[in-house]
Design an enzyme around this catalytic site. Sequence first.
Site, PDB file in Angstrom:
ATOM      1  N   LYS A   1       0.849  -1.199   0.000  1.00 25.35           N
ATOM      2  CA  LYS A   1       0.000   0.000   0.000  1.00 25.35           C
ATOM      3  C   LYS A   1       0.884   1.248   0.000  1.00 25.35           C
ATOM      4  O   LYS A   1       2.088   1.158   0.257  1.00 25.35           O
ATOM      5  CB  LYS A   1      -0.917  -0.011   1.219  1.00 25.35           C
ATOM      6  CG  LYS A   1      -0.186   0.040   2.552  1.00 25.35           C
ATOM      7  CD  LYS A   1      -1.152  -0.117   3.712  1.00 25.35           C
ATOM      8  CE  LYS A   1      -0.408  -0.130   5.036  1.00 25.35           C
ATOM      9  NZ  LYS A   1      -1.284  -0.472   6.171  1.00 25.35           N
TER      10      LYS A   1
ATOM     11  N   ARG B   1     -10.970   0.483  14.590  1.00 26.06           N
ATOM     12  CA  ARG B   1     -10.895   1.199  13.318  1.00 26.06           C
ATOM     13  C   ARG B   1     -11.858   0.452  12.404  1.00 26.06           C
ATOM     14  O   ARG B   1     -13.066   0.620  12.555  1.00 26.06           O
ATOM     15  CB  ARG B   1      -9.438   1.204  12.818  1.00 26.06           C
ATOM     16  CG  ARG B   1      -8.955   2.568  12.416  1.00 26.06           C
ATOM     17  CD  ARG B   1      -7.472   2.624  12.155  1.00 26.06           C
ATOM     18  NE  ARG B   1      -6.926   1.435  11.483  1.00 26.06           N
ATOM     19  CZ  ARG B   1      -5.678   1.292  11.105  1.00 26.06           C
ATOM     20  NH1 ARG B   1      -4.820   2.270  11.305  1.00 26.06           N
ATOM     21  NH2 ARG B   1      -5.265   0.200  10.512  1.00 26.06           N
TER      22      ARG B   1
ATOM     23  N   TYR C   1      18.477  29.429   9.041  1.00 33.44           N
ATOM     24  CA  TYR C   1      17.296  30.179   9.454  1.00 33.44           C
ATOM     25  C   TYR C   1      17.146  30.140  10.972  1.00 33.44           C
ATOM     26  O   TYR C   1      17.313  29.088  11.595  1.00 33.44           O
ATOM     27  CB  TYR C   1      16.040  29.583   8.832  1.00 33.44           C
ATOM     28  CG  TYR C   1      15.911  29.830   7.359  1.00 33.44           C
ATOM     29  CD1 TYR C   1      15.860  31.133   6.859  1.00 33.44           C
ATOM     30  CD2 TYR C   1      15.819  28.764   6.467  1.00 33.44           C
ATOM     31  CE1 TYR C   1      15.729  31.355   5.495  1.00 33.44           C
ATOM     32  CE2 TYR C   1      15.678  28.973   5.112  1.00 33.44           C
ATOM     33  CZ  TYR C   1      15.636  30.277   4.615  1.00 33.44           C
ATOM     34  OH  TYR C   1      15.504  30.494   3.283  1.00 33.44           O
TER      35      TYR C   1
ATOM     36  N   MET D   1      14.241  24.103   2.981  1.00 33.32           N
ATOM     37  CA  MET D   1      13.514  23.422   1.901  1.00 33.32           C
ATOM     38  C   MET D   1      14.431  22.534   1.063  1.00 33.32           C
ATOM     39  O   MET D   1      14.085  21.395   0.732  1.00 33.32           O
ATOM     40  CB  MET D   1      12.824  24.453   1.007  1.00 33.32           C
ATOM     41  CG  MET D   1      11.981  23.803  -0.083  1.00 33.32           C
ATOM     42  SD  MET D   1      11.236  24.971  -1.207  1.00 33.32           S
ATOM     43  CE  MET D   1       9.878  25.577  -0.244  1.00 33.32           C
TER      44      MET D   1
HETATM   45  C1  LIG Z   1      -0.580  -1.586   6.710  1.00 31.19           C
HETATM   46  C2  LIG Z   1      -1.197  -2.826   7.183  1.00 31.19           C
HETATM   47  C3  LIG Z   1      -0.400  -3.926   7.517  1.00 31.19           C
HETATM   48  C4  LIG Z   1       1.113  -3.866   7.533  1.00 31.19           C
HETATM   49  O1  LIG Z   1       1.530  -3.263   8.735  1.00 31.19           O
HETATM   50  P1  LIG Z   1       3.086  -3.099   9.095  1.00 31.19           P
HETATM   51  O2  LIG Z   1       3.068  -2.495  10.444  1.00 31.19           O
HETATM   52  O3  LIG Z   1       3.649  -2.172   8.071  1.00 31.19           O
HETATM   53  O4  LIG Z   1       3.680  -4.438   9.030  1.00 31.19           O
HETATM   54  C5  LIG Z   1      -1.038  -5.098   7.868  1.00 31.19           C
HETATM   55  N1  LIG Z   1      -2.383  -5.184   7.888  1.00 31.19           N
HETATM   56  C6  LIG Z   1      -3.179  -4.141   7.603  1.00 31.19           C
HETATM   57  C7  LIG Z   1      -4.652  -4.285   7.674  1.00 31.19           C
HETATM   58  C8  LIG Z   1      -2.616  -2.932   7.246  1.00 31.19           C
HETATM   59  O5  LIG Z   1      -3.409  -1.889   6.946  1.00 31.19           O
END
Ligand SMILES: *Cc1c(COP(=O)(O)O)cnc(C)c1O
Length: 364
Positions: free
Chosen positions: A35, A130, A256, A304
Amino acid sequence: MPRPIQATIHGEALRHNLSRMRAAAPDARVWGVVKANAYGHGIERVFDGLRGADGFALLDLQEAERVRALGWRGPILLLEGVFEPRDLELCSRLNLWHTVHCDEQIDMLAMHKTNQPHRVFLKMNSGMNRLGFAPHRFRSAWTRLDALPQVDEISLMTHFSDADSAKGIAEQVRVFDEITRDLPGERTLSNSAASLRFGAEPGVRADWIRPGIAVYGSAPDYPDHDIAHWDLQPTMTLATRIIGVQELAPGDTVGYGSSFTADAPLRIGVVACGYADGYPRHCSTGTPVLVDGVRTRMVGRVSMDMITVDLTPVPEAGFGAEVTMWGRAANGAVLAIDEVARAGGTVGYELMCGLALRVPAVVE
Ligand SMILES: *Cc1c(COP(=O)(O)O)cnc(C)c1O
């Protein structure tokens, strides 16, 4: 010549980390979680390194299309399931497996026209609060799904809130087990932290694990443990060069806000990397950085396009010297992304996901 900054994605390190996750959870199949554009690495850039995974898990439908476009015919799991009815058409067409976490997603499935039933992962909210069905509603959701002609196999899933910390996962595992004990179907519970810390325990073993961050060379429970402890390797190096040098006299300030004042003569290097490259602006004096593979520290504020570093440990370094913001230097020295993240008050996840588009990346 373009600015000398570059990200390198390490295919061999991805393979190594993936095999580490396999070893942590014996017998489980492994979802490579890709993802957020493979945690900022780029799906296309990690694909070769991660093609040994048993499937790819992600949440954006366009990212699923990109994985299929790379020629991947194996499992793809949508971790948040679908967002609107027409997403189910893409699931049917590309054979995407999808999470079902709420009644609305079951309603959409019930209306969906397909002659190819879908493989779904029914998600329980076992305490994270969640996504997912509350434990007391889980079985009725399962029964409803099971009755749908649109649904093929139902797998069971939950996600841990505290796999990386002292609270741990025991209570969530207990709730999940109690409700699902006599239900058929494959199970998936663990992210990186749970897989590394508890993956071999009988009560936590499952059919699939879902590691993300560890695959990308960041320790999920840093600073309790670091990547060396878990035998993980950095998969992203952010490297650049020194583009200027200044000699400071005692009392001189840097950058800065004049946030750093030299208390003795000090040679500093000006480095072509700033917050517009994805380097965290909250890092300040003391944040570790490698110059020619030698550990030194940032001084002053991140701006930046530039930061400034103390050249005391590397008196030979000057214009053009290699600077490693995180990852692996040419001499093999490693600066874990977790250390930099901590100095900036954040986690490795945010740094890798935040690598800026203007930084060119190569796979090695
Ligand atoms: C992102 C995610 C993971 C992976 O989590 P990590 O902490 O990066 O290993 C696993 N399961 C779900 C549902 C996630 O959203």
